[in-house]
Design a protein around this motif. Structure first.
Motif, PDB file in Angstrom:
ATOM      1  N   ALA A 153      -6.626  -1.121   4.401  1.00 28.92           N
ATOM      2  CA  ALA A 153      -6.176   0.259   4.594  1.00 28.92           C
ATOM      3  C   ALA A 153      -7.322   1.130   5.097  1.00 28.92           C
ATOM      4  N   THR A 157      -7.296   3.130   8.625  1.00 30.47           N
ATOM      5  CA  THR A 157      -7.475   4.587   8.621  1.00 30.47           C
ATOM      6  C   THR A 157      -8.682   4.983   9.455  1.00 30.47           C
ATOM      7  N   THR A 173       2.044  -4.494   5.699  1.00 31.07           N
ATOM      8  CA  THR A 173       2.468  -3.558   4.663  1.00 31.07           C
ATOM      9  C   THR A 173       3.694  -4.102   3.943  1.00 31.07           C
ATOM     10  N   THR A 197      -1.259  -4.406   2.225  1.00 31.66           N
ATOM     11  CA  THR A 197      -1.193  -3.040   1.705  1.00 31.66           C
ATOM     12  C   THR A 197       0.197  -2.813   1.132  1.00 31.66           C
ATOM     13  N   PHE A 199       2.968  -0.308  -0.682  1.00 29.74           N
ATOM     14  CA  PHE A 199       3.400   1.065  -0.935  1.00 29.74           C
ATOM     15  C   PHE A 199       4.231   1.060  -2.215  1.00 29.74           C
ATOM     16  N   ASP A 228      -4.467  -3.421  -1.030  1.00 30.09           N
ATOM     17  CA  ASP A 228      -4.634  -1.972  -1.176  1.00 30.09           C
ATOM     18  C   ASP A 228      -3.297  -1.404  -1.647  1.00 30.09           C
ATOM     19  N   GLN A 230      -0.832   2.130  -1.807  1.00 26.79           N
ATOM     20  CA  GLN A 230      -0.532   3.440  -1.256  1.00 26.79           C
ATOM     21  C   GLN A 230       0.780   3.954  -1.853  1.00 26.79           C
ATOM     22  N   SER A 231       1.209   5.135  -1.426  1.00 31.62           N
ATOM     23  CA  SER A 231       2.351   5.785  -2.061  1.00 31.62           C
ATOM     24  C   SER A 231       3.671   5.540  -1.328  1.00 31.62           C
ATOM     25  N   PRO A 293      -4.695   7.475  -2.399  1.00 29.45           N
ATOM     26  CA  PRO A 293      -3.906   7.028  -1.241  1.00 29.45           C
ATOM     27  C   PRO A 293      -4.088   7.951  -0.036  1.00 29.45           C
ATOM     28  N   THR A 294      -4.164   7.344   1.135  1.00 29.97           N
ATOM     29  CA  THR A 294      -4.259   8.092   2.392  1.00 29.97           C
ATOM     30  C   THR A 294      -3.022   7.881   3.260  1.00 29.97           C
ATOM     31  N   PHE A 324      -1.012  13.410   2.774  1.00 30.85           N
ATOM     32  CA  PHE A 324      -1.304  12.111   3.380  1.00 30.85           C
ATOM     33  C   PHE A 324      -1.632  12.261   4.864  1.00 30.85           C
TER      34      PHE A 324
END
Length: 551
Positions: A153, A157, A173, A197, A199, A228, A230-231, A293-294, A324
Motif C-alpha cells: 500500500a 500510494t 486488493t 491489501t 479493505f 496491509d 485499509q478501510s 489507512p490512506t 482518504f
C-alpha cells in the motif's frame, strides 16, 4: 543446710581439651546466644525471614499468574484464530506457463500499476465472488509468469503521490476481510512472495465467525509483512431504506429514511453519520497498532442502482476526500485506472477477478488497463483494442463495410484503448477520412477522451468544426471534396487541429492539465438510412515531438 535445688542434667562436651561437663543452664544460655547471632547472620532466620517469605510468595504467585495467562492465551487463540489450511497448489502445465509469459510480452517494463479486486478465497463456497485456493494459486502464478510484481500500500500510494513509475506491477486488493484470507490465501501469498491489501469492514471483525477475520488473525497477518489493512467502512457495508416507498440503497451513498420521523436524513445528519463511521473505521485499525489507512474501497461500487463514486454531485465523494487520499471503486463513469489523472481525481478504478475468471482472461483484463505510451501505428488494424460505445455496429463500419441492415443506427463511436490511454498527452493523431463526397455523412476524430474537456474535430465534405465538451467553439469552411486529412496536436492545455495542412482550429483550456489527458476517439455517421458511411482510410498516433507540425 544448703537450700535444695532441682538436679540439673549434665551434658558432656569435648572442646578439644578432653570431655568437659556442661550443665543444662549453661547449654540453654549458649543456645540463646546462637539464636541471637543467627538473627544477624543466618539466612532465612530472624529479620530476614519475612523478605524471603515474600519473595518466595511472589515467585509462586508469578508462576500461577503466568500459568493462568498462558491458559487464557490458549483459550483466546483457539477462539479467535482459525487453523490455517495446508498449502494448496494448482495443477499448472508447462504450456500454461509459456502462454502466460507470452501474454506479458510487449507490455511496458515500467508503467502505472493495475489494481485488482478479489473478495475471498475459500475451498467450498459457491459464490461467484470467491476463488478456490487452487484458482488463486493459478492466478498468482500467471501474474508471475507475465512479469508482474505486487506492491505494498505504501509503494502504491508513493506512486500515486507523484513518485516514479514502478516496474510492471499490480496491487492485489481484497474487500471485506473474510477469514478465508487467513485460512487459505496467506500461505499461497507467502509461496509466491507477494503482497496483499485488505479493505476491512472493521465493525465485523471478531463477529459472525467464522466468516470474518478476527483482530488476532489480522495482527498476525500484519506482523508477517505480507498484508496491509485499509478501510471498507466500520458498519456501512449493507443496504438500508432510503425513502418512504421502501427502496433501499448503500448507506454511504444515500441519505437514509428515518422511519420514526417519517423523513429522510438532512444533509447535516447524513454528513455526521458517515463521518462518524469512517473515522471509527480508521480508529479501529490504528488501535490495533497498524498504520493510519490512506485508501478506502467503496462498498457495492459495482452494484446495480448504486450511484457512481466519481459522480460530481456525490456527497460521499467529498466526505471521503476528507479522510482518504485515494478511493477505490469497481465502477466509474469514465475509465480511471491507476494513472496520474486518477491520482489527481483521488479515485482509482479496479479490475475485478471472479470465480470464473481464468488466468488468461485476468491477464487480458490487466493488459487492457496497463498505461501505454501515445505511440500507435495503424491502430485501425487492432479492432480488439477499440472499446467505448459502438451502437450495435461492428468495428468494420469505420473501414468502409457498411452494415447490411437498414435498421442499424446511423451513428457509431469507438475509443482506442480507453483504459490504457488515460495519461496520454503531448501527442499527435493523424487520420485520412474518405467517402465524404455526397455531403450527407460526417466523420470525426476526438482527443483527450474521457477527460474533463474532450475535444473533437468533425469533418464533412465542405466544413471542419471544433467541439469542446460537445459545444462548438470554432468552424471553418473546406474545399469541397470527398476526403480530408486531419491532424490534431494535443499539448498540456492547448489543442490544435489542421485540416489538409491549411485550415487551423485551436482551443486553449483553463482546466488543470492533469485532468485533460486522454486518448483518441473515432466517430462516423450518416444523415439517412442507406447513405454511404464515411471511411477511415488511415490513422496514426505519435509522440508530439516526433511529428511534423502539419501531419
Amino acid at each position: 543446710m544448703a537450700p535444695w535445688r532441682e538436679p540439673v542434667a549434665v551434658v558432656v562436651h569435648d572442646h578439644g581439651n578432653g570431655p568437659e561437663p556442661c550443665f543444662r543452664d549453661d547449654y540453654a544460655d549458649k543456645a540463646a546466644h546462637d539464636r541471637s547471632r543467627g538473627r544477624g547472620h543466618g539466612w532465612g532466620r530472624g529479620w530476614t525471614q519475612w523478605p524471603v517469605r515474600v519473595l518466595l510468595g511472589a515467585l509462586t504467585l508469578s508462576v500461577v499468574v503466568a500459568s493462568g495467562a498462558a491458559g487464557i492465551e490458549r483459550y483466546l487463540t483457539r477462539k479467535y484464530m482459525s487453523p490455517q489450511a495446508p498449502l494448496t497448489q494448482a495443477s499448472i502445465t508447462t504450456a500454461d506457463k509459456a502462454g502466460w509469459t507470452k501474454q506479458g510480452g510487449g507490455l511496458p517494463d515500467h508503467a502505472p500499476p493495475v489494481v485488482l479486486t478479489f473478495h475471498d478465497v475459500n475451498k467450498s463456497s459457491k459464490s461467484p465472488y470467491v476463488l478456490t485456493p487452487k484458482a488463486f494459486d493459478a492466478q498468482l502464478t500467471a501474474l508471475e509468469k507475465a512479469g508482474y510484481r505486487t506492491l505494498t500500500a505504501k509503494q502504491f500510494t508513493h506512486y500515486m503521490s507523484g513518485g516514479p513509475v514502478p516496474r510492471r506491477s499490480v496491487l492485489l486488493t481484497f474487500d471485506d476481510g473474510t477469514d478465508g484470507l487467513w485460512k487459505y490465501a496467506d500461505r499461497i501469498l507467502a509461496k509466491h512472495k507477494m503482497h496483499g491489501t485488505i479493505f476491512l469492514i472493521t465493525g465485523s471483525m471478531d463477529k459472525h465467525r467464522p466468516y470474518y477475520l478476527t483482530w488476532r488473525e489480522i495482527e498476525r497477518m500484519n506482523r508477517s509483512g505480507r498484508w496491509d489493512f485499509q478501510s471498507h467502512t466500520r458498519a456501512m457495508h449493507s443496504v438500508k431504506q432510503v425513502d418512504a416507498a421502501g427502496n433501499t440503497g448503500a448507506p454511504l451513498m444515500n441519505r437514509l429514511w428515518l422511519k420514526d420521523e417519517g423523513r429522510r436524513e438532512n444533509t447535516a445528519e447524513y454528513r455526521a453519520r458517515v463521518l462518524h463511521d469512517l473515522a471509527g473505521s480508521v480508529k479501529d485499525i490504528v488501535n490495533h497498532d497498524m498504520p493510519t489507512p490512506t485508501m478506502f474501497a467503496v462498498p457495492f461500487s459495482d452494484g446495480p442502482g448504486q450511484q457512481d463514486a466519481d459522480s460530481t454531485d456525490s456527497q460521499a465523494r467529498h466526505l471521503l476526500k476528507e479522510l482518504f487520499p485515494l478511493v477505490m471503486t469497481d465502477h466509474s463513469s469514465v475509465p480511471l485506472t491507476a494513472s496520474r489523472r486518477s491520482a489527481s481525481a483521488g479515485l482509482v478504478q479496479r479490475v475485478e477477478v471472479y470465480a470464473q475468471t481464468t488466468p488468461e482472461q485476468m491477464l487480458t483484463d490487466v493488459a487492457r488497463n496497463v498505461q501505454v505510451p501515445a505511440d500507435a501505428h495503424r491502430p485501425l488494424s487492432e479492432p480488439e483494442n477499440w472499446g467505448g460505445r459502438q451502437t450495435r455496429t461492428s468495428f468494420d463500419v469505420f473501414l468502409g463495410k457498411a452494415p447490411s441492415s437498414a435498421r442499424t443506427p446511423r451513428y457509431a463511436k469507438a475509443d482506442y484503448r480507453p483504459n490504457s490511454s488515460v495519461d496520454w498527452t503531448d501527442y499527435s493523431a493523424t487520420a485520412l477520412l474518405g467517402s465524404l463526397g455526397n455531403g450527407t455523412n460526417q466523420a470525426a476524430l476526438g482527443v483527450r477522451t474521457n477527460s474533463k474537456e474532450p475535444v473533437t474535430v468533425v469533418i464533412t465534405r465542405n466544413r471542419a468544426t471544433l467541439l469542446v465538451n460537445g459545444y462548438k467553439v470554432a468552424s471553418r469552411p473546406l474545399d469541397p471534396k470527398s476526403d480530408h486529412m486531419v491532424t490534431v496536436e494535443v499539448g498540456r492545455n492547448t489543442t490544435t487541429a489542421y485540416v489538409d495542412g491549411l485550415v487551423e482550429l485551436s482551443h486553449v483550456s483553463d482546466q488543470p492539465s492533469d485532468q485533460l489527458s486522454g486518448g483518441i476517439t473515432i466517430r462516423a455517421g450518416i444523415n439517412k438510412a442507406g447513405n454511404q458511411w464515411p471511411v477511415f482510410e488511415s490513422l496514426d498516433v505519435s509522440p508530439l515531438e516526433d511529428t511534423s507540425r502539419h501531419g
